[in-house]
Scaffold this motif. Sequence first.
Motif, PDB file in Angstrom:
ATOM      1  N   THR A   1      11.160  -3.571  -7.425  1.00 38.51           N
ATOM      2  CA  THR A   1       9.891  -3.743  -8.142  1.00 38.51           C
ATOM      3  C   THR A   1       9.062  -2.468  -8.024  1.00 38.51           C
ATOM      4  N   LEU A   2       9.719  -1.324  -8.101  1.00 37.53           N
ATOM      5  CA  LEU A   2       9.066  -0.020  -7.948  1.00 37.53           C
ATOM      6  C   LEU A   2       7.843   0.082  -8.865  1.00 37.53           C
ATOM      7  N   ASN A   3       6.695   0.464  -8.277  1.00 36.26           N
ATOM      8  CA  ASN A   3       5.471   0.577  -9.075  1.00 36.26           C
ATOM      9  C   ASN A   3       4.546   1.644  -8.506  1.00 36.26           C
ATOM     10  N   ASN A   4       3.732   2.230  -9.376  1.00 32.44           N
ATOM     11  CA  ASN A   4       2.847   3.331  -9.002  1.00 32.44           C
ATOM     12  C   ASN A   4       1.773   2.926  -7.997  1.00 32.44           C
ATOM     13  N   THR A   5       1.291   1.687  -8.088  1.00 30.13           N
ATOM     14  CA  THR A   5       0.209   1.247  -7.201  1.00 30.13           C
ATOM     15  C   THR A   5       0.650   1.255  -5.743  1.00 30.13           C
ATOM     16  N   LEU A   6       1.798   0.646  -5.478  1.00 30.76           N
ATOM     17  CA  LEU A   6       2.292   0.597  -4.099  1.00 30.76           C
ATOM     18  C   LEU A   6       2.681   1.990  -3.605  1.00 30.76           C
ATOM     19  N   LEU A   7       3.200   2.826  -4.487  1.00 26.69           N
ATOM     20  CA  LEU A   7       3.523   4.201  -4.103  1.00 26.69           C
ATOM     21  C   LEU A   7       2.272   4.950  -3.664  1.00 26.69           C
ATOM     22  N   ALA A   8       1.171   4.759  -4.391  1.00 21.33           N
ATOM     23  CA  ALA A   8      -0.082   5.450  -4.066  1.00 21.33           C
ATOM     24  C   ALA A   8      -0.648   4.954  -2.740  1.00 21.33           C
ATOM     25  N   ILE A   9      -0.660   3.636  -2.552  1.00 17.27           N
ATOM     26  CA  ILE A   9      -1.214   3.067  -1.307  1.00 17.27           C
ATOM     27  C   ILE A   9      -0.382   3.526  -0.110  1.00 17.27           C
ATOM     28  N   THR A  10       0.929   3.455  -0.256  1.00 12.39           N
ATOM     29  CA  THR A  10       1.812   3.850   0.844  1.00 12.39           C
ATOM     30  C   THR A  10       1.676   5.337   1.146  1.00 12.39           C
ATOM     31  N   SER A  11       1.539   6.160   0.118  1.00  8.90           N
ATOM     32  CA  SER A  11       1.363   7.601   0.334  1.00  8.90           C
ATOM     33  C   SER A  11       0.115   7.876   1.154  1.00  8.90           C
ATOM     34  N   TRP A  12      -0.965   7.201   0.829  1.00  7.45           N
ATOM     35  CA  TRP A  12      -2.221   7.406   1.582  1.00  7.45           C
ATOM     36  C   TRP A  12      -2.036   6.974   3.043  1.00  7.45           C
ATOM     37  N   LEU A  13      -1.388   5.827   3.248  1.00  8.07           N
ATOM     38  CA  LEU A  13      -1.145   5.356   4.614  1.00  8.07           C
ATOM     39  C   LEU A  13      -0.279   6.347   5.397  1.00  8.07           C
TER      40      LEU A  13
END
Length: 796
Positions: free
Chosen positions: A143-155
């Motif tokens: 379920t690859l998506n930009n929102t989770l990628l952005a949140i995880t990158s910040w974390l």
Amino acid sequence: MHGFKARGWFEEPKPQNFLEHGIGTRNMLQLTPHAGLKPFKSVFDWGNVLPYVAQVVRSEKFDYRQVTEIVHNDVVFKHAIKQAAEQTLREQRYAKNGHRLLARSISGDKDEEEDAKEGISYQKILHKQEQRAVTILKEMGSTLNNTLLAITSWLLYKLLPCFLSGVVTNTKQIEMLQNASKRSPDTPLIFVPLHRSHLDYIMVTFILTNNDIRSPLVAAGNNLQIPVFGTLLRGLGAFFIKRKIDPVEGKKDVLYRAALHLYITHALKQGHNVEFFIEGGRTRTGKPCMPKGGILSVIVNAFMDGSIPDALLVPVSVNYERLVDGNFVREQKGEKKVPESFRKAISGIWKALNSNYGLMRIDFNEPYSIRELVNSYNKIAREDGNSKVYKPASRTLQHNQSTSSLYGTDVVCEEHRNLIESISRQVVFDCAEATSVMSTNALAFLLLTRFRNGAEEQLIAAALDDLRNTLTGCKDLGFSGESAHIVAYACDLLGTDLVTRTRDENGRMFIRAVPSVESFIELSYYSNVLTPHFALSSILLTTFHSLVPEAKDDTSETTGVSQKKLIETALENCLVYRYEFILNKPTQVLESMLHKQLDELLINGCLRRNEVDDSGHNAETRRMARKLAYDLDESDGYDNNDSEGYLHSSQEDSEMLLLARETLVQQRNICEVLAPFASTYLAVAQSLQILHRSAMLESEFISFVINDISNKVTRGSCVYAESISTDSVRNCLKLFEKWSVIEVCNQRGMRLISLNTLYEMSRESLNSIVKKIEAVVPKYNASYFSQQKLLNEPPV
């Protein structure tokens, strides 16, 4: 007692003990390409205040299309569902009435009536398979998506500095990938890392996402489908694959194979990049594992049937100064792996956040096109003559589309199998060759090969200088600075469980490995990053010392060994390690590689021969000139390890190689590199006698061998505690199966091993196998190795 204080997310990372990383690299945790103070940017830009937030918000967003629905509607998948239902129907008929009904057709009114009497319903079976198909795709799909990628990158920007002093890569490699994506936007990138840690795929995705490169779909084992973390990984691109595709031995799961095959194919057609670990799982020994070609076969299929115009394979090398996952000592000692769980994951994260693991290094190697690889292998296949160049097939590759097969069971043609094997071995070889050497790798290597009894810090620092000089131009070093500082830093990072630093009565620092089985096994994990680099040298010197006659005393001249005899015997000994190391690329000739390595040993003084030949030319000058010419051609992109690549004369073949007494210490150090593997293989060969007239479960035989080696280590008859390795025992069993020494059969999911008839009938035949393995065991009992000047004797 000082109170514990955990570093908060909001604090800047403050590493206590930091080592400069390699030249030309940057720490990705300190790079925010879309934020921070930039030239021609306003100082009032909010990205200067919140650089990490700005970075994840401003990074390029991609359209990550979902693939599951496309696969479900594929005609080929619906056909696979029907195939699976028909297979189940035949099994049920056989279970009820045996062969009488097995030959009946699948459909027909008469058959349906007879099936109804037996309580068999084809429609119910078909419905169950349709439901199973939906379940398979639901459990598999990403379920690859930009929102989770952005949140995880910040974390990750906030959390990683808590336990890593840096995530280092070469910015030119990033630019190379960016250019490749822009130049061919319709060509998917296939990232193929060697697998060390669960952190590998997260960090590859982190770097790509924050450098505006499309994040890949990542093949992950379904053992990672644990609560919370499974959902998180799925959102970051993971698609989950069963560890064992065929649950019943000898019976193909047609439906699951079709689902996986079509999922990957449609993902590529939809423009997704893909990442998979070609070794199948994390390395337990620190060195590369033998490749598994299943997913690679699907990708090559997609190219050959025209689903995609091309794909770029990107070998990725990952290394850690200290492994975040802990260690694999328990598994190497034969104990069962602790399965992944939510509790274990939380415990691991908490431990990591309160520890220091040093640097992580990721290298993206130059991509190669599948189209060009296939063309080059076809070109080789069309060549005539008796060339020793690897030929994947005797004719040009042909391809017929397969809808439900994965490499390893139902391959379309033998040429395809050879092609996949060739590409996969080349990827692993290139990844291993490009893996950067970290400070802990260098220290562990020195402690296991040169200073098994320990040594003064000053002496180890001098040895590190020597090692760095040896590796210059061959391996990328993930550290820089003074060797004394590097040694102290690596000792601190490895910790007192592995390495001790104490001062003697004169105030000099003394360093040694902790004398326990567990510490030596764990140190070997770090040391084995360098093992493949020195493998051919170790085989050559070990072979030489097994062939050279023993001198009567320390002063008498030994009889030499002809170069031809040495190379021929070394080639045979290389075959012993065929499942342990990939010693050459498929397009390289091993004999040429050995000649090249032999010249290195002669130049370095580990072997010697007459300085002047019959024509008056200086032999060493001739060797160095040949090596220089080889290196220059190699730097220009030519592969010179074929039959004409590394030239040597017939006169050299007849020359005698002599023992170089002045470099005996160096020779022994090189022999030590593969000595633990040889000890393991010898123990397996000697244990084959217990199979005489009795088959045995493979797992029980492995346990027997591990216990036998452990007892030898305890008694002191085996000086290498790191030879306790279930991985090496398994690799040796594969070798003996290849040699037809043992037979392996599967009964109800269990692997039984027994001796082949020839070895069952003749004990002498078993002795010949033991002697064959003994040929790769270093001979340290020779008189010239027993001199007092060889101070660094392995501990007994």
